[in-house]
Design an enzyme around this catalytic site. Structure first.
Site, mmCIF file in Angstrom:
data_model
loop_
_atom_site.group_PDB
_atom_site.id
_atom_site.type_symbol
_atom_site.label_atom_id
_atom_site.label_comp_id
_atom_site.label_asym_id
_atom_site.label_seq_id
_atom_site.Cartn_x
_atom_site.Cartn_y
_atom_site.Cartn_z
ATOM 1 N N ASP A 60 0.755 -1.148 -0.043
ATOM 2 C CA ASP A 60 0.004 0.053 -0.109
ATOM 3 C C ASP A 60 0.697 1.231 0.135
ATOM 4 O O ASP A 60 1.761 1.229 0.927
ATOM 5 C CB ASP A 60 -0.876 0.005 1.171
ATOM 6 C CG ASP A 60 -1.745 1.256 1.180
ATOM 7 O OD1 ASP A 60 -2.439 1.417 0.062
ATOM 8 O OD2 ASP A 60 -1.979 1.957 2.141
ATOM 9 N N GLU A 87 -1.544 -0.998 -5.573
ATOM 10 C CA GLU A 87 -2.837 -0.181 -6.328
ATOM 11 C C GLU A 87 -2.164 0.728 -7.414
ATOM 12 O O GLU A 87 -1.137 1.086 -7.412
ATOM 13 C CB GLU A 87 -2.849 0.808 -5.036
ATOM 14 C CG GLU A 87 -4.269 0.931 -4.634
ATOM 15 C CD GLU A 87 -4.599 1.839 -3.572
ATOM 16 O OE1 GLU A 87 -5.810 2.124 -3.471
ATOM 17 O OE2 GLU A 87 -3.793 1.956 -2.795
ATOM 18 N N CYS A 127 -12.977 -3.974 5.137
ATOM 19 C CA CYS A 127 -12.333 -4.684 6.443
ATOM 20 C C CYS A 127 -11.657 -5.716 5.740
ATOM 21 O O CYS A 127 -12.190 -6.801 5.220
ATOM 22 C CB CYS A 127 -13.443 -5.092 7.523
ATOM 23 S SG CYS A 127 -12.757 -6.139 8.716
ATOM 24 N N CYS A 182 -13.562 -9.128 7.637
ATOM 25 C CA CYS A 182 -14.934 -9.791 7.409
ATOM 26 C C CYS A 182 -15.450 -9.122 6.005
ATOM 27 O O CYS A 182 -16.481 -9.741 5.699
ATOM 28 C CB CYS A 182 -16.089 -9.242 8.523
ATOM 29 S SG CYS A 182 -16.321 -7.342 8.521
ATOM 30 N N CYS A 219 -13.461 -1.963 12.742
ATOM 31 C CA CYS A 219 -14.619 -2.590 12.217
ATOM 32 C C CYS A 219 -15.269 -3.255 13.527
ATOM 33 O O CYS A 219 -15.030 -3.770 14.467
ATOM 34 C CB CYS A 219 -14.190 -3.643 11.317
ATOM 35 S SG CYS A 219 -15.812 -4.438 10.573
ATOM 36 N N CYS A 277 -16.770 -6.189 13.507
ATOM 37 C CA CYS A 277 -16.010 -7.633 13.689
ATOM 38 C C CYS A 277 -15.063 -7.716 14.610
ATOM 39 O O CYS A 277 -14.788 -8.895 15.185
ATOM 40 C CB CYS A 277 -15.806 -8.351 12.540
ATOM 41 S SG CYS A 277 -14.113 -7.651 11.917
ATOM 42 N N ASP A 327 -2.988 1.499 6.982
ATOM 43 C CA ASP A 327 -2.170 1.079 5.854
ATOM 44 C C ASP A 327 -1.868 -0.344 5.698
ATOM 45 O O ASP A 327 -2.137 -0.900 4.786
ATOM 46 C CB ASP A 327 -0.932 1.970 5.877
ATOM 47 C CG ASP A 327 -1.051 3.398 5.695
ATOM 48 O OD1 ASP A 327 -2.054 3.836 5.192
ATOM 49 O OD2 ASP A 327 -0.196 4.035 6.220
HETATM 50 ZN ZN LIG Z 1 -14.755 -6.548 9.984
#
Ligand SMILES: [Zn+2]
Length: 370
Positions: A185, A269, A323, A326, A341, A343, A350
């Site tokens: 990244d 990217e 994320c 998940c 997140c 989860c 990053d």
């Molecule tokens: Zn998540």
């Protein structure tokens, strides 16, 4: 595929004069033809093709200015072809209108073509048309099986000369079983963060040299333009520039070789570096400084050499929002450094992006090979 090897060359006095003449003739022909195309355009005469331009040079310009016959003829033809490339870029809205070349400001360089062994990389010399053998530092040579295509001779602002020799070769693609995968990244204040939690910063010494450069540039500003002290200082500034860019390149070469040796698939990217450095994306200076785009170019050919691959993940892919645990999408602002997140996933923003880039890159790769 193409690959260039750039050598420092040390022409003697006679060769230096011939080089100056060749740079001059290329610039002269380029400007003459650019002026002719402009006049034609004003008189509603169709744009000349590069072959017509070359014919005009051979039959009209060379008759009128016999000194043009004293320099490498390929260099002159290539100068005309470069002009046409500039026009094509302009017509396709990829670049500005071709500009006239200025003796002092424009880059001094020309390209000559390989034919009948007129160019040869020897042990401590490079043989070039119209120059003969020029002393050179041959720090590496092309492997056998590489075919010499052309050579570009240039003079830097500090007066040093280089010869970049271009080869063509057939890439041997041996499909490697993809085992080791990494995602990178882009990091605006460094180089990258990888999916295996490594942070790579841009070389620090470049900052140190930047200070030295700023000092030299300040001194230059207070000097009388084009005085001998001014010219001397200008060369000093150019030397520091070259030093910085060499250090940066060395660093990027080391990093890219390291990665290309370790990984079968490198996912990155697809960023538009130019617009990022222009539009105040993070810190423009840092963006220009860390050479992420250069790193990707090096990775591209080094991986290809090893039968490995660089995968560019689309710009639209929201690597920083998804994320990596998940798959849920969470809105993030540029100032959020930690990814959170529902989860339970909490990690460096990053790093989360790098893992997503790796996963998406691998998905794309399987699509390609399937
Ligand atoms: Zn998540």
């Amino acid at each position: 595929m193409n690959k260039a090897y750039k050598y420092r060359i040390y022409p003697n006095k006679t060769q230096e004069q011939q080089l100056a003449r060749t740079f001059g003739c290329c610039r002269f022909v380029y400007n003459q033809i650019l002026a002719l195309q402009e006049t034609n355009h004003k008189n509603n005469i169709k744009h000349m093709s590069k072959f017509d331009m070359n014919n005009y040079c051979n039959h009209v310009l060379k008759a009128e200015y016999p000194f043009l016959k004293e320099v490498d003829k390929f260099a002159v033809t290539n100068a005309i072809y470069f002009l046409e490339t500039g026009y094509q870029r302009f017509f396709q809205k990829q670049g500005g209108y071709p500009k006239f070349k200025n003796k002092h400001r424009s880059r001094k360089s020309y390209t000559t073509n390989f034919t009948n062994n007129n160019i040869e990389v020897l042990e401590h010399e490079i043989k070039l048309p119209k120059l003969g053998k020029v002393k050179a530092v041959i720090h590496r040579v092309a492997p056998s099986g590489y075919h010499l295509k052309s050579a570009t001779v240039s003079q830097e602002r500090d007066g040093s000369f280089y010869c970049s020799v271009l080869y063509e070769y057939e890439a041997v693609i041996m499909p490697v079983a993809v085992k080791e995968i990494i995602g990178l990244d882009y990091k605006s204040d460094g180089l990258y963060v990888s999916s295996d939690e490594k942070v790579c910063g841009s070389p620090k010494y470049s900052r140190k040299a930047a200070k030295k450069l700023a000092k030299a540039q300040r001194r230059l500003k207070h000097m009388q333009m084009h005085s001998s002290n001014y010219n001397k200082q200008q060369q000093k500034v150019a030397r520091i520039h070259r030093h910085i860019s060499n250090q940066r390149k060395d660093f990027l070469h080391k990093k890219s070789t390291e990665i290309a040796n370790l990984y079968d698939l490198v996912c990155v990217e697809n960023l538009n570096m130019k617009s990022m450095s222009n539009k105040g994306f993070g810190n423009g200076k840092a963006t220009l400084d860390n050479g992420y785009g250069m790193l990707l170019n090096m990775l591209d050919y080094k991986l290809a050499d090893r039968g490995r691959q660089l995968i560019r993940v689309g710009k639209w892919y929201a690597s920083s929002q998804i994320c990596s645990c998940c798959g849920e999408v969470n809105k993030m602002t540029l100032s959020d450094r930690k990814y959170q997140c529902s989860c339970g996933n909490r990690m460096d923003r990053d790093l989360n992006a790098a893992i997503n880039i790796k996963n998406e890159g691998y998905r794309l790769y399987r699509e390609i090979v399937a």
